[in-house]
Design a protein around this motif. Structure first.
Motif, PDB file in Angstrom:
ATOM      1  N   ASN A 122      41.368  50.578 -13.999  1.00 45.74           N
ATOM      2  CA  ASN A 122      41.089  50.449 -15.426  1.00 45.74           C
ATOM      3  C   ASN A 122      41.739  49.200 -16.007  1.00 45.74           C
ATOM      4  O   ASN A 122      41.146  48.497 -16.830  1.00 45.74           O
ATOM      5  N   TRP A 145      42.619  54.169 -20.017  1.00 49.13           N
ATOM      6  CA  TRP A 145      42.381  55.600 -20.244  1.00 49.13           C
ATOM      7  C   TRP A 145      43.638  56.434 -20.323  1.00 49.13           C
ATOM      8  O   TRP A 145      43.757  57.299 -21.195  1.00 49.13           O
ATOM      9  N   HIS A 146      44.601  56.192 -19.432  1.00 46.61           N
ATOM     10  CA  HIS A 146      45.780  57.072 -19.405  1.00 46.61           C
ATOM     11  C   HIS A 146      46.671  56.845 -20.616  1.00 46.61           C
ATOM     12  O   HIS A 146      47.288  57.786 -21.129  1.00 46.61           O
TER      13      HIS A 146
END
Length: 202
Positions: free
Chosen positions: A151, A188-189
């Protein structure tokens, strides 16, 4: 047998298996020694800081961290070893029975950094945010680190986050802000963790 000793054994066994697969008996011995080098400080830390509670929850967390999420634990153990080399201190107030090893000092004074079950530079104000990363790693196991890295790479070279970024309150007007204000909070995290606790940098 304590959690710390068991953790060291797991690290040695993993190193030996990987070493034997890569280079026979010499690889086995080399891998076991590397496993000991990484696992001993981590085992000492979780044992002395009483990271895992002596109950069902503590046992389950230990098992997950040393099986399904072992890749994250090993990378976190390397991260912890580096902190210990530069004489950073384990936080023995918040680590006991938390399922994580807290290190008082962080990599940067502005941010806490969590890898595996090792959380450096956190505070009560942002600990829930960091705990989200530990949970993410436990849920995704060996997929977690590759997905995080992928990502970061994707959002660096293909910044689709620019389509929904808050340009008015967090303008991207310098090269460093592209990563700190743009890429970092949108992966995302981090986006999930910031929804649960904290405010992205502006």
């Amino acid at each position: 047998m304590g959690f710390g000793i068991l953790s060291v054994i797991v690290h040695i066994a993993l190193g030996a298996l990987l070493g034997q697969w890569a280079g026979g008996i010499v690889g086995l011995v080399t891998g076991a020694l590397l496993g000991l080098l990484v696992g001993a400080p981590f085992g000492w830390a979780i044992g002395s800081a009483r990271t895992y509670a002596p109950d069902i929850r503590g046992v389950l967390l230990f098992v997950v961290d040393h099986t399904w999420s072992l890749l994250n634990t090993v990378v976190g153990a390397v991260y912890l070893a580096l902190h210990l080399v530069v004489r950073h201190q384990i936080d023995r107030v918040v680590s006991p029975h938390s399922g994580r090893v807290n290190v008082v000092e962080g990599v940067s004074p502005r941010y806490a950094t969590t890898i595996g079950t090792v959380c450096a530079g956190s505070s009560p104000r942002i600990q829930r945010h960091e705990d989200v990363h530990i949970l993410q790693a436990r849920l995704l196991g060996p997929l977690y680190i590759p997905l995080v890295l992928a990502n970061y790479v994707l959002f660096t070279i293909a910044p689709v986050w620019l389509l929904y970024h808050d340009h008015a309150n967090a303008p991207i007007n310098r090269f460093t802000r592209y990563f700190e204000i743009g890429v970092y909070p949108h992966v995302w995290h981090e986006a999930i963790a910031y929804r649960i606790q904290g405010r992205p940098p502006r």
